[in-house]
Design a protein around this motif. Structure first.
Motif, PDB file in Angstrom:
ATOM      1  N   GLU A 117      26.994 -31.743 -21.656  1.00  0.00           N
ATOM      2  CA  GLU A 117      27.098 -33.113 -21.131  1.00  0.00           C
ATOM      3  C   GLU A 117      28.510 -33.351 -20.642  1.00  0.00           C
ATOM      4  OE1 GLU A 117      24.584 -35.185 -20.895  1.00  0.00           O
ATOM      5  OE2 GLU A 117      23.258 -33.713 -21.815  1.00  0.00           O
ATOM      6  N   ASP A 139      29.196 -28.654  -6.077  1.00  0.00           N
ATOM      7  CA  ASP A 139      28.700 -29.963  -5.666  1.00  0.00           C
ATOM      8  C   ASP A 139      29.205 -31.037  -6.625  1.00  0.00           C
ATOM      9  OD1 ASP A 139      27.151 -29.986  -7.934  1.00  0.00           O
ATOM     10  OD2 ASP A 139      25.395 -29.191  -6.913  1.00  0.00           O
ATOM     11  N   GLU A 140      28.804 -32.262  -6.409  1.00  0.00           N
ATOM     12  CA  GLU A 140      29.364 -33.363  -7.195  1.00  0.00           C
ATOM     13  C   GLU A 140      29.063 -33.253  -8.686  1.00  0.00           C
ATOM     14  OE1 GLU A 140      27.831 -36.732  -5.145  1.00  0.00           O
ATOM     15  OE2 GLU A 140      29.129 -36.260  -3.435  1.00  0.00           O
ATOM     16  N   THR A 141      27.875 -32.762  -9.016  1.00  0.00           N
ATOM     17  CA  THR A 141      27.552 -32.701 -10.442  1.00  0.00           C
ATOM     18  C   THR A 141      28.476 -31.711 -11.148  1.00  0.00           C
ATOM     19  OG1 THR A 141      25.930 -30.970 -10.075  1.00  0.00           O
ATOM     20  CG2 THR A 141      25.105 -33.224 -10.096  1.00  0.00           C
ATOM     21  N   ALA A 170      31.851 -33.250 -11.907  1.00  0.00           N
ATOM     22  CA  ALA A 170      31.880 -34.225 -12.997  1.00  0.00           C
ATOM     23  C   ALA A 170      32.195 -33.564 -14.331  1.00  0.00           C
ATOM     24  CB  ALA A 170      30.529 -34.932 -13.072  1.00  0.00           C
TER      25      ALA A 170
END
Ligand code: ASP
Ligand code: MG
Length: 408
Positions: free
Chosen positions: A406, A244-246, A249
């Motif tokens: 992060e 998914d998008e996370t 990233a």
């Protein structure tokens, strides 16, 4: 009826005490009103013990008989576990591969699941609240017992979850989840909360043992969410799921390595059509898994061909190629058994540039020489001298800030 699928590995079922702990995990969803399918491995060490017996009895153990014998490990743990549940007054029973039925092809020792007819399981679940299914085993269409390859209980569990359309397949094991890299190598390794199927596949193919590769392929194909977590604590583990998008990233999700590699170079190979086939076909026939291949630009009609193979296959590979020296027409064969592969893996690489360069710079700063490089959409692999493996893993882990998770 809501059905929960849980799988427990060999260390989780290795003795009565551990099985009692497993029972607490199984009774929880049951008490919440769910039906439960529990898939078990053989007690730890048992599969190895049985396979050693076959080797003692025969130099060339018959594959079908090996399956018939080695599958008993799971049969024992399931029957014992069902006894524990019944003693608690739970309506439970053991279910063997052929009873489920888990239908496979007839490739003994590495069978593939062809189908699972869920109607039988659903019928059994009307009568029983918990089914304890033997992992690792299936049944060929000749009605003989088959096994799914080492670590195959993971695949049994994911396949059952797919067949009954369960929300999630919980894989309980002796580690808390999937880590950003091998914690034995890097003390900063962090348990991942989520990992994409493709990332997990790359990590498993580099030797991360937490899930059988085939189970991840199965999960991806049928879109089964897998939750890898510890039997011995209550903390959440790692969710293996679709991208998914996370996830995108994050540039790099994990660092994998493989220390059991060797490098072969054929010097001054004639550069003409058919030469690569001449080199690699005989190796393919011997089931040697060739991985990275680099052909240098040709000069005066000659080129150098360098590739990597599993270290265990090095002697055989050299023997095979030396026999063909005249045919292939190389001048020299050089081999190096002291190399390892280190990879950065992440679906985020698809949409970001500069990830590889950052890895190369980090290695350069530590004076680690790169011998070969290969890349795919979600992976960059460097071949290095194996004495720098640990340094390289730690360096890359740090360079991509994997210790805190992060996004960079
Ligand atoms: N008992 C089998 C093995 O040791 C299957 C499994 O545990 O998943 O490989
Ligand atoms: Mg396992």
């Amino acid at each position: 009826m809501n059905i929960v699928v849980q799988k427990f590995g060999g260390t989780s079922v290795r003795n009565l005490e551990c099985q009692r702990q497993v029972m607490q995990k199984v009774l929880r969803p049951y008490r919440e009103g769910n039906k439960v399918i529990v898939v078990l491995s053989a007690m730890s060490g048992e599969t190895n013990r049985l396979l050693a017996l076959a080797d003692e009895w025969s130099d060339t153990p018959d594959a079908a008989e090996v399956d018939s014998m080695v599958s008993t490990g799971e049969q024992v743990s399931c029957a014992l576990f069902a006894m524990l549940l019944k003693q608690q007054g739970v309506k439970a029973r053991s279910v063997l591969g052929f009873q489920a039925p888990i239908q496979t092809d007839c490739a003994h020792g590495k069978a593939r699941i062809v189908s699972i007819d869920e109607t039988k399981l659903v019928d059994m679940l009307k009568e029983y609240d918990i089914l304890v299914v033997a992992g690792f085993q299936g049944c060929g269409d000749d009605m003989r017992i088959t096994t799914l390859g080492r670590g195959g209980s993971d695949t049994s569990a994911v396949a059952l979850a797919a067949a009954i359309d369960a929300d999630v397949c919980e894989i309980y094991t002796d580690v808390p989840g999937v880590f950003t890299t091998d914690p034995n190598m890097c003390s900063d390794a962090r348990k991942m909360d989520r990992v994409a199927y493709d990332e997990m596949l790359e990590m498993a193919s580099m030797g991360a043992k937490v899930l059988q590769i085939r189970s991840v392929e199965f999960a991806k194909k049928y879109n089964v969410t897998v939750h890898v977590r510890s039997t011995f604590t209550d903390e959440l583990g790692t969710i293996v799921t679709k991208e998914d998008e996370t996830m995108e990233a994050v540039l790099v999700s994990g660092i994998a390595y493989d220390k059991d590699q060797a490098q072969i170079t054929l010097v001054h190979v004639q550069d003409k059509p058919g030469v690569s086939a001449q080199i690699f076909s005989p190796l393919a026939e011997e089931q040697v898994l060739v991985d990275m291949i680099v052909q240098s630009p040709s000069k005066d009609g000659k080129t150098d061909m360098t590739f990597t193979i599993p270290r265990a296959d090095m002697k055989q590979t050299i023997k095979t190629l030396e026999k063909l020296q005249y045919e292939i027409g190389f001048e020299e064969l050089n081999s190096n058994p002291n190399v390892s592969k280190v990879s950065i893996i992440g679906v985020g690489m698809r949409n970001h540039s500069g990830v590889a360069a950052r890895a190369f710079q980090a290695l350069a700063d530590e004076n680690v020489n790169i011998l070969m490089i290969s890349t795919s959409e979600i992976k960059v692999t460097c071949l290095i001298d194996d004495k720098y493996t640990e340094l390289a893993v730690r360096t890359l882990h740090k360079a991509f800030h994997l210790e805190d998770g992060e996004p960079l």
